[in-house]
Design an enzyme around this catalytic site. Structure first.
Site, short mmCIF file in Angstrom:
data_model
loop_
_atom_site.label_atom_id
_atom_site.label_comp_id
_atom_site.label_asym_id
_atom_site.label_seq_id
_atom_site.Cartn_x
_atom_site.Cartn_y
_atom_site.Cartn_z
CG ASN A 257 -2.23 -0.73 0.96
OD1 ASN A 257 -3.04 -0.30 0.16
ND2 ASN A 257 -2.41 -1.86 1.62
CG ASN B 100 -5.97 2.05 9.42
OD1 ASN B 100 -4.85 1.71 9.04
ND2 ASN B 100 -6.82 1.19 9.94
CG HIS C 299 -9.67 -2.77 8.83
ND1 HIS C 299 -8.81 -3.11 9.85
CD2 HIS C 299 -10.64 -3.73 8.81
CE1 HIS C 299 -9.25 -4.21 10.43
NE2 HIS C 299 -10.35 -4.62 9.82
C1 GAR Z 1 -3.31 -4.59 4.06
O1 GAR Z 1 -4.26 -5.55 3.65
C2 GAR Z 1 -3.95 -3.63 5.06
O2 GAR Z 1 -5.30 -3.36 4.78
C3 GAR Z 1 -3.83 -4.43 6.33
O3 GAR Z 1 -2.57 -5.04 6.26
C4 GAR Z 1 -2.21 -5.25 4.89
C5 GAR Z 1 -0.86 -4.61 4.65
O4 GAR Z 1 -0.36 -4.92 3.38
N1 GAR Z 1 -3.96 -3.55 7.47
C6 GAR Z 1 -4.47 -3.92 8.62
O5 GAR Z 1 -4.87 -5.05 8.86
C7 GAR Z 1 -4.56 -2.80 9.66
N2 GAR Z 1 -5.40 -3.17 10.74
P1 GAR Z 1 0.86 -4.09 2.77
O6 GAR Z 1 1.97 -4.07 3.81
O7 GAR Z 1 1.27 -4.89 1.56
O8 GAR Z 1 0.37 -2.73 2.43
#
Ligand code: GAR
Length: 188
Positions: free
Chosen positions: A8, A101, A103
């Site tokens: 992200n 954020n 989620h």
């Molecule tokens: C993503 O799916 C994000 O939505 C989630 O972790 C992943 C990170 O992926 N976030 C959460 O669960 C926050 N509570 P990334 O490191 O490849 O962006």
């Protein structure tokens, strides 16, 4: 701020690079010194700060290390992009309505304590939901309860594993987050 693979984080930086999002990323804070997000940040020349319970075992020092970074850069928005720890309340109070954020569920479903990363997708599959997705929301003191800014939906297919569903949701996240940042920033 990010903790893991950083896809992200990278998606947002790439949109800035392509001129789709008129913004600058001033720094990355991570609680994980060895994560993909840190590697991406270094590759783009973005300053990185490793702040965790290990680097700063004293809670007061931990909080002031975070506030020091905010004070140094004076940013308009703080973007949590896969940041897996609850933010200290002092950070939330320092930037009301300025922390976003993402989620990986359709909040208010599957939010709050214990619901992060792959655990969200495990719960969605265990509940036999036929739909899931991603939510961008403002960060408030109650975890995952801040005002919802945008959502994207995906189907949950009968043979999905948590990993397969996570990948489908993540693809939507990459498209949703930068657009939501752009729209939200335009209203400020
Ligand atoms: C993503 O799916 C994000 O939505 C989630 O972790 C992943 C990170 O992926 N976030 C959460 O669960 C926050 N509570 P990334 O490191 O490849 O962006």
């Amino acid at each position: 701020m990010a903790s893991g693979g950083g896809s992200n984080f990278k998606a947002i930086i790439d949109r800035i690079g392509e001129g789709d999002l008129d913004a600058q990323c001033k720094f990355l804070i991570s609680n994980n010194g060895n994560c993909g997000a840190m590697e991406h940040a270094r590759a783009y020349g973005i300053p990185v700060y490793h702040i965790s319970g290990k680097t700063h075992p004293d809670p007061a020092a931990y909080e002031s290390a975070m506030l020091d970074v905010l004070n140094l850069y004076n940013v308009d928005l703080l973007i949590l992009a896969g940041y897996m720890k609850a933010l200290p309340v002092c950070m939330i109070q320092r930037m009301p309505n300025r922390i976003l954020n993402i989620h990986p569920s359709l909040l208010p479903k599957y939010g709050g304590k214990g619901f992060w990363g792959i655990h969200v997708h495990e719960a969605v599959i265990a509940a036999h939901d036929t739909e899931s997705g991603a939510t961008v929301h403002l960060v408030s003191e109650e975890i995952d309860k801040g005002r919802i800014l945008a959502q994207a939906k995906v189907p949950v297919l009968p043979d999905d594993t948590p990993e397969v569903l996570a990948a489908r949701v993540l693809e939507q996240e990459h498209n949703l987050y930068w657009k939501t940042i752009k729209e939200y920033a335009a209203q400020l």
